[in-house]
Design a protein around this motif. Sequence first.
Motif, short mmCIF file in Angstrom:
data_model
loop_
_atom_site.label_atom_id
_atom_site.label_comp_id
_atom_site.label_asym_id
_atom_site.label_seq_id
_atom_site.Cartn_x
_atom_site.Cartn_y
_atom_site.Cartn_z
N MET A 123 1.07 -1.12 0.03
CA MET A 123 -0.05 -0.09 0.05
C MET A 123 0.88 1.30 -0.08
N LYS A 124 2.13 1.41 0.74
CA LYS A 124 2.88 2.31 0.95
C LYS A 124 3.44 2.76 -0.63
N ASN A 125 3.88 1.62 -1.10
CA ASN A 125 4.32 1.95 -2.47
C ASN A 125 3.41 2.70 -3.70
N PHE A 126 2.38 2.20 -3.20
CA PHE A 126 1.23 2.76 -4.36
C PHE A 126 0.83 4.27 -4.06
N ALA A 127 0.98 4.66 -2.61
CA ALA A 127 0.73 6.13 -2.25
C ALA A 127 1.75 6.82 -2.62
N LEU A 128 3.06 6.19 -2.41
CA LEU A 128 4.24 6.92 -3.06
C LEU A 128 4.30 7.23 -4.50
N GLN A 129 3.89 6.18 -5.19
CA GLN A 129 3.81 6.45 -6.50
C GLN A 129 2.83 7.51 -6.95
N ASP A 130 1.70 7.45 -6.25
CA ASP A 130 0.74 8.70 -6.47
C ASP A 130 1.35 10.16 -6.25
N LYS A 131 2.08 10.13 -5.16
CA LYS A 131 2.94 11.36 -4.88
C LYS A 131 3.82 11.77 -6.10
N ALA A 132 4.35 10.74 -6.70
CA ALA A 132 5.39 10.86 -7.69
C ALA A 132 4.77 11.48 -8.81
N ARG A 133 3.54 10.90 -9.12
CA ARG A 133 2.72 11.20 -10.34
C ARG A 133 2.36 12.64 -10.26
N LYS A 173 16.56 4.54 4.02
CA LYS A 173 16.49 5.61 4.48
C LYS A 173 17.81 6.37 4.75
N GLY A 174 17.67 7.69 4.64
CA GLY A 174 19.16 8.62 4.77
C GLY A 174 19.81 8.26 6.08
N LEU A 175 21.25 8.56 6.18
CA LEU A 175 21.85 8.28 7.47
C LEU A 175 22.30 9.71 7.76
N ASN A 176 22.52 9.98 9.04
CA ASN A 176 23.10 11.46 9.55
C ASN A 176 22.42 12.45 9.11
N GLY A 177 21.38 12.73 8.97
CA GLY A 177 20.52 13.90 8.53
C GLY A 177 20.39 13.86 7.14
N SER A 178 20.88 13.02 6.05
CA SER A 178 20.67 13.15 4.79
C SER A 178 19.55 12.61 4.42
N LEU A 179 18.91 12.86 3.18
CA LEU A 179 17.71 12.44 2.52
C LEU A 179 17.96 11.88 1.55
N THR A 180 17.39 10.37 1.17
CA THR A 180 17.36 9.70 -0.04
C THR A 180 16.33 10.34 -0.87
N PRO A 181 16.27 10.06 -2.35
CA PRO A 181 15.20 10.61 -3.11
C PRO A 181 13.95 10.30 -2.50
N PHE A 182 13.68 9.03 -2.19
CA PHE A 182 12.34 8.34 -1.69
C PHE A 182 12.03 9.18 -0.34
N ASP A 183 13.09 9.60 0.40
CA ASP A 183 12.73 10.30 1.44
C ASP A 183 12.04 11.55 1.30
N LEU A 184 12.82 12.53 0.14
CA LEU A 184 12.06 13.56 -0.22
C LEU A 184 10.61 13.62 -0.88
N LEU A 185 10.36 12.36 -1.30
CA LEU A 185 9.14 12.07 -1.93
C LEU A 185 8.20 11.87 -0.73
N ARG A 186 8.48 11.10 0.30
CA ARG A 186 7.76 10.86 1.59
C ARG A 186 7.38 12.17 2.29
N LEU A 187 8.34 13.12 2.22
CA LEU A 187 8.30 14.33 2.74
C LEU A 187 7.39 15.65 1.98
N SER A 188 7.15 15.24 0.96
CA SER A 188 6.63 16.28 -0.19
C SER A 188 5.25 16.59 0.08
N ASN A 189 4.42 15.89 1.08
CA ASN A 189 3.18 16.51 1.47
C ASN A 189 3.22 17.82 1.77
N GLY A 190 2.56 18.76 1.35
CA GLY A 190 2.15 20.25 1.82
C GLY A 190 3.59 20.92 1.77
#
Length: 350
Positions: A1-11, A231-248
């Motif tokens: 379910m999470k992957n489909f939700a993230l795909q919708d965000k990317a779209r 998940k990113g380490l030491n405060g860094s963000l991976t691309p999919f971290d950016l996608l997860r945080l893109s709400n609003g």
Amino acid sequence: MKNFALQDKARQILTQKVVRGKKWAYVHRVNYCLRLRISKDKGVELFYSKERDKAQYGNLQRCCSVWNCPVCASVITEARRLELQAGLSAWAENGGYCYLVTFTNRHYSGMNLSHLLGGQKKAFVKFWQKRKVNEMLKNLGYVGRIVATEVTYGDSGWHPHYHMIFFFSREINMQALQSFLAVEWQDVSVKVGLPPPTIKNGVDVRDGTYAAKYVSKWGLEHELTKGHLKKGLNGSLTPFDLLRLSNGSDVYADLFRDFADAFKGKQQLHWSNGLKDLLRVCEKTDAEIVADTDKKSDYICDLSVEIWHLILMYDARAEVLDLVEQDYLDNGDRLDNFVLGLAKRYVSQM
């Protein structure tokens, strides 16, 4: 379910369009992925894979993007991980040695990702053209490499770096190789106008057998295939971290868009010539991996176009697959009841 939700965000983020002839098309194919049918003469098919214990769709277009699409990425990166695992095992069985080598550059906030990637590409062209580099590696018993590009985002902006597996016929002195490569990498970086990496941090060499400790739970093959998913380490963000945080957040959405544009069309892994044959690894494109996964499944049923429109309207693609999996195990009728509920909901809202 999470992957489909993230795909919708990317779209939603990657909605740029281009005009081709008299028709428009999306720049990024994730907008079509698992939404539009391949054949207009058939409905949307449902399958169940006993091998993976997962339900899946058929007769739907796939973007096959490991960069933009969490759904496709989960399938493709797992196949690439197993592919790498098989290659590494074959090499170890033949008495060979492998090392995880990471190349990086200095980076600062505000630097353009595409510019950094372009500069690093030029630097590597010069690096592999160096006679000194080729002679040194040949003398050490070097036989080939696998290259993966990874990028994170942090306080110092974009940080693109390269993870490589170097294959040698015999054991080497890691510290000596690291010191040698660091000097040569610094030299070519300066020549192409990149911020010069330090000798200490520009190149890192690790023993492949200890890579699992180095990259935490991922292991060597995970490090190369799933860098943008984890998940990113030491405060860094991976691309999919950016996608997860893109709400609003326009900031994170813009960053993910920059990443998607910069990595469009790029290979996830690059194997040096002849290495796949040497390691007995089959050649498969991302699209072939997805197609093979679809073939190894039992047919369940077709969904009509009208039902599929309802499923899309109510963002229920993931829930439908979950219900198919449950019904497959106990011959239930949850999916039928769910679809009926969607139809009633639609009628009540008209």
